[in-house]
Design an enzyme around this catalytic site. Structure first.
Site, short mmCIF file in Angstrom:
data_model
loop_
_atom_site.label_atom_id
_atom_site.label_comp_id
_atom_site.label_asym_id
_atom_site.label_seq_id
_atom_site.Cartn_x
_atom_site.Cartn_y
_atom_site.Cartn_z
N LYS A 1 -4.91 -1.00 7.96
CA LYS A 1 -3.99 0.10 7.71
C LYS A 1 -3.10 0.37 8.93
O LYS A 1 -1.94 0.75 8.79
CB LYS A 1 -4.75 1.36 7.31
CG LYS A 1 -5.42 1.26 5.92
CD LYS A 1 -4.41 0.96 4.82
CE LYS A 1 -4.95 1.21 3.43
NZ LYS A 1 -4.01 0.80 2.37
N TYR B 1 -10.88 -1.77 7.41
CA TYR B 1 -9.83 -1.01 6.70
C TYR B 1 -8.88 -0.35 7.70
O TYR B 1 -7.66 -0.39 7.53
CB TYR B 1 -10.55 0.02 5.83
CG TYR B 1 -9.69 0.88 4.96
CD1 TYR B 1 -9.09 0.38 3.79
CD2 TYR B 1 -9.50 2.24 5.26
CE1 TYR B 1 -8.34 1.20 2.96
CE2 TYR B 1 -8.75 3.06 4.43
CZ TYR B 1 -8.17 2.54 3.29
OH TYR B 1 -7.42 3.35 2.47
P1 NAD Z 1 -7.47 3.12 -6.50
O1 NAD Z 1 -8.65 2.25 -6.28
O2 NAD Z 1 -7.56 4.20 -7.51
O3 NAD Z 1 -6.18 2.24 -6.82
C1 NAD Z 1 -5.90 1.05 -6.13
C2 NAD Z 1 -5.47 0.03 -7.14
O4 NAD Z 1 -5.14 -1.18 -6.43
C3 NAD Z 1 -6.57 -0.33 -8.13
O5 NAD Z 1 -6.14 -0.12 -9.47
C4 NAD Z 1 -6.86 -1.81 -7.87
O6 NAD Z 1 -7.20 -2.56 -9.03
C5 NAD Z 1 -5.55 -2.26 -7.25
N1 NAD Z 1 -5.73 -3.47 -6.43
C6 NAD Z 1 -6.75 -3.73 -5.59
N2 NAD Z 1 -6.61 -4.95 -5.06
C7 NAD Z 1 -5.48 -5.48 -5.57
C8 NAD Z 1 -4.80 -6.71 -5.41
N3 NAD Z 1 -5.30 -7.67 -4.62
N4 NAD Z 1 -3.67 -6.93 -6.09
C9 NAD Z 1 -3.17 -5.97 -6.92
N5 NAD Z 1 -3.77 -4.79 -7.13
C10 NAD Z 1 -4.91 -4.54 -6.46
O7 NAD Z 1 -7.11 3.76 -5.05
P2 NAD Z 1 -6.06 4.88 -4.60
O8 NAD Z 1 -6.83 5.96 -3.95
O9 NAD Z 1 -5.07 5.20 -5.64
O10 NAD Z 1 -5.35 4.09 -3.39
C11 NAD Z 1 -4.01 3.69 -3.37
C12 NAD Z 1 -3.65 3.30 -1.94
O11 NAD Z 1 -3.73 4.45 -1.09
C13 NAD Z 1 -4.57 2.26 -1.31
O12 NAD Z 1 -3.80 1.39 -0.51
C14 NAD Z 1 -5.50 3.07 -0.45
O13 NAD Z 1 -6.03 2.31 0.60
C15 NAD Z 1 -4.53 4.13 0.04
N6 NAD Z 1 -5.18 5.33 0.50
C16 NAD Z 1 -5.77 6.18 -0.37
C17 NAD Z 1 -6.36 7.33 0.09
C18 NAD Z 1 -6.96 8.32 -0.83
O14 NAD Z 1 -7.31 9.41 -0.34
N7 NAD Z 1 -7.06 8.06 -2.11
C19 NAD Z 1 -6.40 7.59 1.48
C20 NAD Z 1 -5.78 6.71 2.34
C21 NAD Z 1 -5.16 5.58 1.84
#
Ligand code: NAD
Length: 298
Positions: free
Chosen positions: A170, A166
Site C-alpha cells: 500500500k 499489505y
Molecule cells: P472487498 O474485499 O470487499 O473488495 C475487494 C474486491 O477486490 C473483491 O470483490 C475481490 O474479489 C476483488 N479482487 C481481489 N483480488 C483481485 C484481483 N486480483 N483482480 C481483480 N479483483 C480482485 O474489500 P474493500 O474493503 O471494498 O477494499 C477495497 C480496496 O480498499 C482494497 O484495495 C483494500 O485494500 C482497500 N482498503 C480498504 C479498507 C477498508 O477499511 N475497507 C481500508 C484500507 C484500504
C-alpha cells in the site's frame, strides 16, 4: 457549480464486484459513465474465482439503464491488465478513468509470513495497479485526459500490526503515484491516492464492532468520484477518508540541520548531538519532487 457528471466517459473499476469498488461502479454509472466492472471474485485472501460478483453489479447497473460490462480477469498480471483495458476498448471504445481498487489481505506477523503471503499481496495490491494503469496509459496519453485513483491504506501510511506485506504494497502505491504524477502531468492525466476506512469483508474482523458499523462504505464514494472527475485537476495527493472525514495526508520533509559544509567528515557523535534537530518536523513541507529536496543540500 453543477452536478458532477461522467457522460461520455469510460471508467474501469477494479475489484468492483463487492465492497467499496461496487459502490464506485454504481455511482459512476448513475452519473453517466460507462463502467468496466472488473472482479475476479476471489476470497479475502485472493484464492478462488467467481464471476457472480462482477456480473451482479453489471446487472444492477443495467437494471437502472446504466452502461456496464464485466471483466473477470485478475489485475495481478500484465496480461490481466491488458485484458481489462481491452474489454473497455471493445465495449465502449476508450478509457478515461482508472480506479485501482482491487485488494486482498494475507495478514501474518513477520515470522509466520510465507513468500506466498508476501508475493500475492504485492501482486494484487501493488502490481495490480501497475498492470491496469500501464495498459490504459497509452490511451489516456493519446487523448490528453486521464484520471487515475490508487487505493492505499492507513496500514501502509501509518503502520499496523501483522501487515508487513499489505503495508509495504500500500505504501508502494504512494511511490508509484509520486513518479506517475510527473509522467502524466503534461497530458492532463492526474493520479491520486486514497486511504479509506470502511466496513467491508476486509475489515469485519479487524475493526471494533461499533466502529465497523459507523464506517459506511458509501462515505468513500464522493471523494473518489470527485478525484475521477474532469473538474478535479489536483494530482499526486493522498487522502484519508472515513465516515465523512476527508483529510489530506502527505509525506513531508523537514529542513533538519546541516552539519559542516559537506566537505569534511562528520562523526556519529555530531549526529547524536544534533538528534533533536534531525528528528524535528518543525517547518516540514510537502515536496513536489526529488529535485525539490536538493535545495536543502545547498
Ligand atoms: P472487498 O474485499 O470487499 O473488495 C475487494 C474486491 O477486490 C473483491 O470483490 C475481490 O474479489 C476483488 N479482487 C481481489 N483480488 C483481485 C484481483 N486480483 N483482480 C481483480 N479483483 C480482485 O474489500 P474493500 O474493503 O471494498 O477494499 C477495497 C480496496 O480498499 C482494497 O484495495 C483494500 O485494500 C482497500 N482498503 C480498504 C479498507 C477498508 O477499511 N475497507 C481500508 C484500507 C484500504
Amino acid at each position: 457549480m453543477g452536478e458532477i457528471r461522467f457522460d461520455g466517459k469510460v471508467a474501469i473499476v477494479t475489484g468492483a464486484g463487492r465492497g467499496i469498488g461496487r459502490l464506485y461502479a454504481l455511482e459512476l454509472a448513475r452519473r453517466g459513465a460507462a463502467v468496466v466492472v472488473n472482479d475476479l471474485g476471489g476470497s479475502r485472501d485472493g484464492s478462488g474465482r467467481d464471476t457472480a460478483p462482477a456480473q451482479s453489479v453489471v446487472d444492477e447497473i443495467r437494471s437502472f439503464g446504466g452502461k456496464a460490462t464485466a471483466s473477470f480477469e485478475s489485475v495481478a498480471t500484465l496480461e490481466g491488465g491488458e485484458s481489462i483495458v481491452k474489454t473497455a476498448l471493445e465495449s465502449f471504445g476508450t478509457v478515461d478513468i482508472v480506479i485501482n481498487n482491487a485488494g486482498i489481505l494475507a495478514d501474518r506477523t513477520i515470522l509466520k509470513m510465507s513468500e506466498k503471503d508476501w508475493d500475492i499481496v504485492q501482486d494484487v495490491n501493488l502490481k495490480g495497479s501497475f498492470s491496469v494503469t500501464r495498459a490504459a496509459f497509452p490511451i489516456l496519453r493519446e487523448k490528453k485526459f486521464g484520471r487515475i485513483v490508487l487505493t492505499s491504506s492507513g496500514s501502509g501510511l501509518y503502520g499496523n500490526f501483522g501487515q508487513t506485506n499489505y503495508a509495504a504494497a500500500k505504501m508502494g502505491l504512494v511511490g508509484f503515484m509520486n513518479a506517475l504524477k510527473h509522467e502524466g502531468a503534461k497530458y492532463n492525466i492526474t493520479c491520486n491516492t486514497i486511504a479509506p476506512l470502511a466496513g467491508s469483508r476486509l475489515t469485519e474482523d479487524v475493526l471494533p464492532p461499533d466502529l465497523y458499523k459507523k464506517l459506511r462504505a458509501e462515505a468513500i464514494v464522493p471523494l473518489v468520484l470527485y478525484l475521477s472527475s474532469e473538474e478535479c485537476k489536483d494530482s499526486g495527493m493522498i487522502f484519508n477518508c472515513a465516515a465523512g472525514w476527508f483529510s489530506r495526508t502527505a509525506m513531508v520533509c523537514a529542513p533538519g540541520v546541516k552539519i559542516g559544509e559537506g566537505m569534511r567528515d562528520i562523526s556519529p557523535e555530531e549526529v547524536r548531538d544534533s538528534w533533536s534537530k534531525i528528528t524535528s518536523l518543525e517547518n516540514a513541507e510537502v515536496l513536489g519532487s526529488l529535485v525539490e529536496s536538493f535545495k536543502f543540500i545547498g
